[in-house]
Write a protein that holds these residues in place. Structure first.
Motif, PDB file in Angstrom:
ATOM      1  N   LYS B 141       1.105  -1.256   0.118  1.00 30.19           N
ATOM      2  CA  LYS B 141       0.014  -0.023   0.022  1.00 30.19           C
ATOM      3  C   LYS B 141       1.041   1.171  -0.196  1.00 30.19           C
ATOM      4  N   GLU B 142       2.006   1.136   0.708  1.00 29.45           N
ATOM      5  CA  GLU B 142       2.756   2.247   0.870  1.00 29.45           C
ATOM      6  C   GLU B 142       3.356   2.724  -0.578  1.00 29.45           C
ATOM      7  N   ALA B 143       3.719   1.598  -1.237  1.00 29.38           N
ATOM      8  CA  ALA B 143       4.048   1.634  -2.628  1.00 29.38           C
ATOM      9  C   ALA B 143       3.500   2.350  -3.537  1.00 29.38           C
ATOM     10  N   GLU B 144       2.090   1.848  -3.432  1.00 31.24           N
ATOM     11  CA  GLU B 144       1.138   2.607  -4.195  1.00 31.24           C
ATOM     12  C   GLU B 144       0.953   4.063  -4.079  1.00 31.24           C
ATOM     13  N   ALA B 145       1.179   4.560  -2.689  1.00 31.31           N
ATOM     14  CA  ALA B 145       0.913   5.832  -2.191  1.00 31.31           C
ATOM     15  C   ALA B 145       2.030   6.454  -2.822  1.00 31.31           C
ATOM     16  N   VAL B 146       3.357   6.007  -2.886  1.00 39.25           N
ATOM     17  CA  VAL B 146       4.455   6.494  -3.558  1.00 39.25           C
ATOM     18  C   VAL B 146       4.151   6.613  -4.964  1.00 39.25           C
ATOM     19  N   GLU B 147       3.518   5.867  -5.557  1.00 38.94           N
ATOM     20  CA  GLU B 147       3.241   6.003  -7.089  1.00 38.94           C
ATOM     21  C   GLU B 147       2.202   7.060  -7.443  1.00 38.94           C
ATOM     22  N   ILE B 148       1.325   7.331  -6.634  1.00 37.10           N
ATOM     23  CA  ILE B 148       0.524   8.371  -6.474  1.00 37.10           C
ATOM     24  C   ILE B 148       1.117   9.629  -6.439  1.00 37.10           C
ATOM     25  N   ALA B 149       2.154   9.691  -5.399  1.00 38.10           N
ATOM     26  CA  ALA B 149       2.882  10.834  -5.275  1.00 38.10           C
ATOM     27  C   ALA B 149       3.812  11.108  -6.357  1.00 38.10           C
ATOM     28  N   ARG B 150       4.461  10.098  -6.955  1.00 40.08           N
ATOM     29  CA  ARG B 150       5.431  10.313  -8.040  1.00 40.08           C
ATOM     30  C   ARG B 150       4.488  10.818  -9.335  1.00 40.08           C
ATOM     31  N   TYR B 151       3.284  10.318  -9.592  1.00 41.66           N
ATOM     32  CA  TYR B 151       2.413  10.689 -10.741  1.00 41.66           C
ATOM     33  C   TYR B 151       2.159  12.277 -10.389  1.00 41.66           C
ATOM     34  N   TRP B 152       1.821  12.815  -9.336  1.00 42.23           N
ATOM     35  CA  TRP B 152       1.838  14.171  -9.044  1.00 42.23           C
ATOM     36  C   TRP B 152       2.901  15.053  -9.171  1.00 42.23           C
TER      37      TRP B 152
END
Lengths: 552, 296
Positions: B141-152
């Motif tokens: 889940k944290e990796a997913e959150a990082v991916e969202i952050a990376r997208y932004w």
């Protein structure tokens, strides 16, 4: 201050004035403090004069100042030439004394006129530092023949701790492992004795308290001036459960106290409960207001303990708190008149004589494990959502709220968890002292614990260890200095706050990274091996939650 | 006040009805009603002290309105914002906001700022951090959150600065970071309090692009307080004008621009000149002081 690149011509008159001023200040300070010593003699007191000591202090100060001037003015060569032999002789004498129990330093009495080995080591160490800096500077100047090598000594010093802090963060794993190894083997090192091990236990207790408070102050940014309240709640909860003298157990007609291992979690829970009870009404307050309320709470707990005689025995305190047992065996000689057999003693069971040092070793390991658990917990929770929310609240509460973080609950968890670790430490304190009374939980304790956190650098785990050693260990080691140790302590605090106002090792390490950390050393290697693996990064090592490198 | 009220066909995303906010005897907002729809940028403009930021503070739970109904509707659910606590508005009603004076977490890194914004999602994933403490099923889940952050971060070209402390970013980057941080809570309504304040023309152009991107690609409603008429006139779909706590105009940019009431509010009684230039002059003299700042 800035144009260090141009070597100024030496101004002997100015240097002389500076040295004379140094001599004068040191003489003026030390003549009252050191020169006259009031001594108790039968039937009154006597004043002993110690002018030789004053002279020695002046000479040492002037020589040190001279070296400092030499380095500042960019003439390291004379410094190297003079400091090296002096440092060499002093260190040689001290080391040979230490190794062979000799009296070489006795013959050096005129140069090292102090009764305290700590001070002698300090003097020798400072001389060695000057020698080292002088020699490197001289060598650099000789090889480079450039003037820019003569940087300012002050700048170097200010820079130095920044580098140390950065290095301490970068090599946290190594330093942590090194300290851990030392901590584990410490009781068996040759120079340890009962009193030094006792100091180590004390230092570790404060390390644990510091780590516990670091959750509240360092991570969540809630200034808590009453941390000792939770320490007290833990200690008393433990004492009331474990001591056969406990009014609670007596009221219920129970003769035996609960064992350490059962009472410990209960005491932690009671302290956490106290944290929640205090937290609910006051966590809406911020900054100074919160500090005042927590200060008041700390005093309230102490006054309650003092006056609630039927529960706490008031100023008499609760005694006969048993030390932790092992596998149901007592570690103390059992003074039971009913059974004359010694089957409940651990040392008899393993066939050893009773030895206080063995017991202290046990206490030492108990507190070491408890402290390490606190540390593990803090490091771990910092990288979890709650920990990040704590830091976010510390940084900006309004912004946190606008992002959907519940400020009250989040602060409350920080307060309760910090209180819980305070309670654990309190239990340990109770079992170690075998006696608790309200006197042990005064405001000064809160202040010392807070000072450890502030001095170490908010949020820095290793900083807490260093600061505990400085604040708790040093004053104990400096006992030989008698009255002057507090003076020394105060001076050290002032110097540290001038030099590193944000704490010794204050440097924040991100809880998560998008890319490789710019570090050299082990981290880089670890990430490289990870890059070789499959691109999924779910499998992670314990202390590094970074999601690795996923760039295409 | 000739412009007709923009009435959307269906239930609007946000409908503000009879909002009144009194501070003691001072009436900061006086019976203001307006609506904002999703996939639209609604600008709230007005001279200094008109009560724009107070409207925001009421919407995001920092103030409790004295009178009025603030209804947010999406996916068939209705949230009455005036009855909710500030953090709940962000957590469940999905209203995100930025601040007039940037409120990042300065010592935390850019990435951490964006991860913190996904707090509630991560809290659930980590079993309120209890399960996470022992490391069960949280890293994914944290990796997913990082991916969202990376997208932004890719949207605002800050991927390279992800691991720097937020305080070390330039002012313009901090503004953009605050906006994407708000986007990380996956809002339905994004309230921006003077996002262009202090930006240079190039940064303002970037901001316009970002806001249009949010509207077009992420289909959210944007509520915007702004003094910079370049921003307001170029990107808003709908403008609400406040003066002394009252709504004096409401409609499409072209209509508002020519509304005599608006011109009067900005210029006093003089109606000779065109609005935007004068507004700029008007603003050049004044700082960013605009009603009571958020107080908790």
């Amino acid at each position: 201050m800035s144009d260090a690149a141009i070597r100024r011509p030496l101004e002997p008159a100015k240097i002389f004035i500076e040295l004379a001023a140094t001599a004068l200040i040191v003489a003026a300070l030390s003549i009252t403090l050191v020169g006259f010593h009031v001594k108790d003699v039968p039937g009154g007191f006597d004043v002993v004069t110690r002018f030789w000591d004053v002279l020695a202090a002046v000479v040492i100060a002037v020589v040190g100042r001279g070296w400092l001037i030499g380095l500042r003015e960019g003439v390291p060569f004379p410094v190297a030439v003079t400091a090296t032999p002096i440092a060499g002789i002093l260190l040689l004498a001290l080391i040979s004394d230490w190794l062979f129990g000799g009296t070489l330093s006795e013959t050096l009495r005129p140069i090292l006129p102090f009764n305290s080995s700590v001070v002698q080591w300090l003097v020798a160490g400072i001389a060695a530092m000057f020698a080292a800096v002088g020699v490197t500077r001289a060598a650099r100047e000789r090889s480079a023949k450039s003037v820019e090598a003569s940087e300012k000594f002050d700048d170097d010093a200010a820079d130095f701790m920044d580098k140390v802090a950065a290095g301490a963060q970068r090599y946290t794993a190594w330093i942590g492992a090194g300290l851990l190894v030392v901590a584990v083997v410490l009781p068996f090192l040759p120079f340890m004795n009962l009193s030094t091990l006792d100091i180590a236990v004390l230092v570790l207790t404060y390390v644990m308290l510091g780590w516990g408070l670091n959750i509240v102050v360092g991570l969540a940014g809630l200034l808590d001036l009453g941390y000792v309240a939770f320490y007290a709640v833990g200690a008393y909860s433990f004492a009331l459960l474990a001591s056969p003298d406990s009014p609670v157990l007596q009221m219920m007609g129970i003769k035996e106290g609960v064992s350490f291992w059962l009472a410990l979690p209960f005491a932690g829970m009671m302290a956490a409960l106290a944290g929640i009870i205090l937290g609910f009404p006051v966590l809406r307050l911020r900054g100074d207001y919160l500090a005042i309320v927590t200060l008041g709470f700390g005093e309230m707990i102490r006054v309650t303990l003092l006056n609630f005689y039927s529960l706490t025995r008031g100023p008499d305190g609760i005694s006969k708190i048993p030390p932790p047992g092992i596998l149901g065996y007592s570690t103390q000689p059992v003074m039971d008149n009913d059974t004359l057999e010694n089957t409940t003693e651990f040392h008899t069971w393993i066939g050893r004589e009773f030895d206080q040092y063995d017991n202290t070793i046990l206490l030492y390991y108990v507190i070491l494990v408890m402290a390490l658990l606190t540390n593990w917990f803090t490091l771990r929770i910092r990288k979890l959502p709650v920990g990040r929310a704590w830091e976010a609240l510390r940084e900006d509460e309004i912004a946190s709220r606008s992002l959907g973080i519940n400020p009250t609950n989040t602060k409350l968890t920080a307060f309760a968890l910090g209180a819980m670790f305070g309670g654990f430490a309190g239990s340990f304190f109770a079992t170690r002292q075998t006696f608790v009374s309200p006197e042990s939980f005064t405001f000064i304790e809160s202040a010392v614990i807070l000072a450890i956190v502030v001095l170490g650098g908010f949020g820095s785990q290793i900083g807490v260890v260093v600061a505990s050693f400085l604040l708790i260990g040093m004053p104990e080691l400096f006992r030989e200095l008698q009255d002057f140790r507090m003076l020394f302590f105060g001076a050290a605090m002032v110097l540290i706050m001038l030099w590193r106002p944000s704490g010794l090792l204050a440097r924040r390490e991100p809880t998560i990274r998008l890319k490789d950390p710019p570090a050299r050393g082990i981290r880089r290697e670890r990430i490289k091996t990870r890059e070789g693996d499959a691109p999924t990064t779910d499998a992670q090592s314990g202390d590094d939650l970074a999601t690795g490198d996923r760039r295409p | 006040m000739t412009s007709p009220m923009t009435q959307p066909m269906t239930q609007p995303l946000l409908s503000v009805e009879h909002l009144t906010m009194r501070f003691g005897g001072l009436v900061a907002i006086d019976d203001v009603s307006f609506a904002a729809t999703d996939k639209e940028i609604t600008a709230i403009i007005g001279p200094n002290g008109a009560g724009k930021t107070t409207v925001f503070n009421c919407l995001t739970g920092f103030y409790k309105p004295s009178v009025g109904r603030l209804a947010l509707t999406w996916d068939g659910r209705e949230f009455l914002l005036e009855q909710m606590e500030g953090f709940v508005i962000a957590k469940t009603a999905k209203v995100a906001r930025t601040f007039q004076n940037i409120r990042l977490f300065p010592k935390m890194t850019v990435l951490e700022n964006l991860i913190v914004a996904q707090h509630n999602k991560l809290m659930r994933a980590s079993g309120y951090s209890v399960r996470g403490l022992f490391g069960f099923g949280y890293q994914g889940k944290e990796a997913e959150a990082v991916e969202i952050a990376r997208y932004w971060l890719e949207q605002i070209n800050l991927v390279d600065r992800a691991d720097d402390a937020a305080e070390n970013l330039s002012y313009g980057d901090q503004r953009q970071l605050e906006i994407v941080r708000a986007m990380c809570i996956e809002p339905k309504l994004l309230c921006l309090d003077e996002p262009a304040a202090g930006l240079n023309p190039r940064e303002t152009a970037d901001l316009n692009k970002l806001l249009l991107f949010l509207r077009n690609e992420h289909k959210i409603g944007v509520l915007l307080i702004e003094h910079d008429m370049n921003v307001v006139m170029q990107i808003s779909d709908h403008i609400v004008v406040l003066d002394y706590g009252r709504k004096i105009s409401d409609g499409e940019p072209e209509a508002v621009r020519n509304d005599p009431a608006v011109i009067r509010a900005y210029l006093g009684e003089d109606e000779d000149e065109e609005l935007p230039d004068i507004v700029k002059q008007d603003l050049a003299g004044d700082g960013a002081d605009d009603g009571p700042e958020t107080q908790a």
